[in-house]
Write an enzyme that holds these catalytic residues in place. Structure first.
Site, PDB file in Angstrom:
ATOM      1  N   GLU A 157       0.834  -1.206   0.000  1.00  0.00           N
ATOM      2  CA  GLU A 157       0.000   0.000   0.000  1.00  0.00           C
ATOM      3  C   GLU A 157       0.866   1.252   0.000  1.00  0.00           C
ATOM      4  O   GLU A 157       2.070   1.203   0.258  1.00  0.00           O
ATOM      5  CB  GLU A 157      -0.914  -0.009   1.236  1.00  0.00           C
ATOM      6  CG  GLU A 157      -1.910  -1.144   1.199  1.00  0.00           C
ATOM      7  CD  GLU A 157      -2.801  -1.207   2.414  1.00  0.00           C
ATOM      8  OE1 GLU A 157      -3.769  -1.973   2.357  1.00  0.00           O
ATOM      9  OE2 GLU A 157      -2.544  -0.522   3.421  1.00  0.00           O
ATOM     10  N   CYS A 208      -1.192  -4.663  -5.948  1.00  0.00           N
ATOM     11  CA  CYS A 208      -1.770  -5.910  -5.454  1.00  0.00           C
ATOM     12  C   CYS A 208      -0.720  -7.012  -5.453  1.00  0.00           C
ATOM     13  O   CYS A 208       0.255  -6.973  -6.215  1.00  0.00           O
ATOM     14  CB  CYS A 208      -2.934  -6.344  -6.342  1.00  0.00           C
ATOM     15  SG  CYS A 208      -4.353  -5.237  -6.294  1.00  0.00           S
ATOM     16  N   GLU A 238      -1.032 -10.013  -6.603  1.00  0.00           N
ATOM     17  CA  GLU A 238      -1.008 -10.711  -7.889  1.00  0.00           C
ATOM     18  C   GLU A 238      -0.157  -9.965  -8.908  1.00  0.00           C
ATOM     19  O   GLU A 238       0.609 -10.568  -9.662  1.00  0.00           O
ATOM     20  CB  GLU A 238      -2.433 -10.896  -8.430  1.00  0.00           C
ATOM     21  CG  GLU A 238      -3.313 -11.749  -7.549  1.00  0.00           C
ATOM     22  CD  GLU A 238      -4.087 -10.951  -6.489  1.00  0.00           C
ATOM     23  OE1 GLU A 238      -5.153 -11.428  -6.072  1.00  0.00           O
ATOM     24  OE2 GLU A 238      -3.631  -9.862  -6.083  1.00  0.00           O
ATOM     25  N   CYS A 270      -6.669  -7.546 -11.145  1.00  0.00           N
ATOM     26  CA  CYS A 270      -5.753  -8.691 -11.128  1.00  0.00           C
ATOM     27  C   CYS A 270      -6.288  -9.823 -11.993  1.00  0.00           C
ATOM     28  O   CYS A 270      -5.513 -10.534 -12.643  1.00  0.00           O
ATOM     29  CB  CYS A 270      -5.507  -9.151  -9.702  1.00  0.00           C
ATOM     30  SG  CYS A 270      -4.501  -7.939  -8.794  1.00  0.00           S
TER      31      CYS A 270
END
Length: 154
Positions: free
Chosen positions: A58, A67, A69, A105
Site C-alpha cells: 500500500e 496488489c 497478484e 488482477c
C-alpha cells in the site's frame, strides 16, 4: 477464455495445492498494508514448476499501491515469462474468508492466460488456511477482453 483453452499441465508438479497456497500465505506475511491491514500474498507457478511470490504494497496515495497478484506476475515475467504461467495461488486476510483476485488482477491473469493459450488455474485461500476454492481465469472473468482481442491475426 470461455472454455476454449485447457487448464495448464504442470510438467514437474512437485508442489501440491496446499504447498503453493502456503507460499502465498508466507508472502502475505511480508505485505506492506499499514492502511487496510489486509495482507495478501500470491504465488505463481510456471508450467516447469518454478515459483515466484509477491505481496500487496500500500501507499499513502492509495492509487499507487500494488496488489499481490501484480507483484507476483511481474516477478513471473522476469523469471520465466507470462506465457509459462500455469497456476496462481492467492491468500489473504486473517480468518476463513476466501481471498480472490480483484477485477484488475483478474485482467492481468487473463493476459497471461491468453499469452500462454491456457485457462490458468487459480487457487483462492483464506488467510487462516481453513478454506480453499479452485477456479480458472475463464470462470472468474468470462468474456474477458485482452491480448488475444488486440493482436492482429494473420
Amino acid at each position: 477464455m470461455a472454455g476454449a483453452c485447457p487448464v495448464a499441465p504442470v510438467k514437474d508438479k512437485s508442489m501440491t495445492d496446499e504447498q503453493l497456497l502456503d507460499l502465498a500465505r508466507v508472502a502475505a506475511a511480508k505485505a506492506y498494508a499499514p492502511y487496510s491491514n489486509f495482507h495478501v500474498g500470491c504465488a505463481v507457478e510456471s508450467v516447469d514448476g518454478e515459483v515466484v511470490t509477491g505481496a500487496n504494497m500500500e501507499n499513502a496515495c492509495y492509487r499507487l499501491g500494488i496488489c499481490a497478484e501484480q507483484s507476483a506476475l511481474t516477478a513471473a515475467q522476469h523469471k520465466f515469462g507470462l506465457d509459462k504461467v500455469a497456476r496462481v495461488a492467492v491468500a489473504g486476510g486473517m480468518d476463513a474468508t476466501v481471498c480472490t483476485p480483484c477485477g484488475g488482477c483478474r485482467q492481468a491473469i487473463l493476459e497471461a492466460a491468453q499469452l500462454s493459450g491456457r485457462d490458468v488455474e487459480i487457487l483462492c485461500g483464506s488467510g487462516d488456511g481453513s478454506t480453499v476454492e479452485r477456479h480458472t481465469i475463464g470462470e472468474l472473468i468470462p468474456f474477458g477482453f485482452g491480448h488475444a482481442n488486440l493482436v492482429q491475426r494473420a
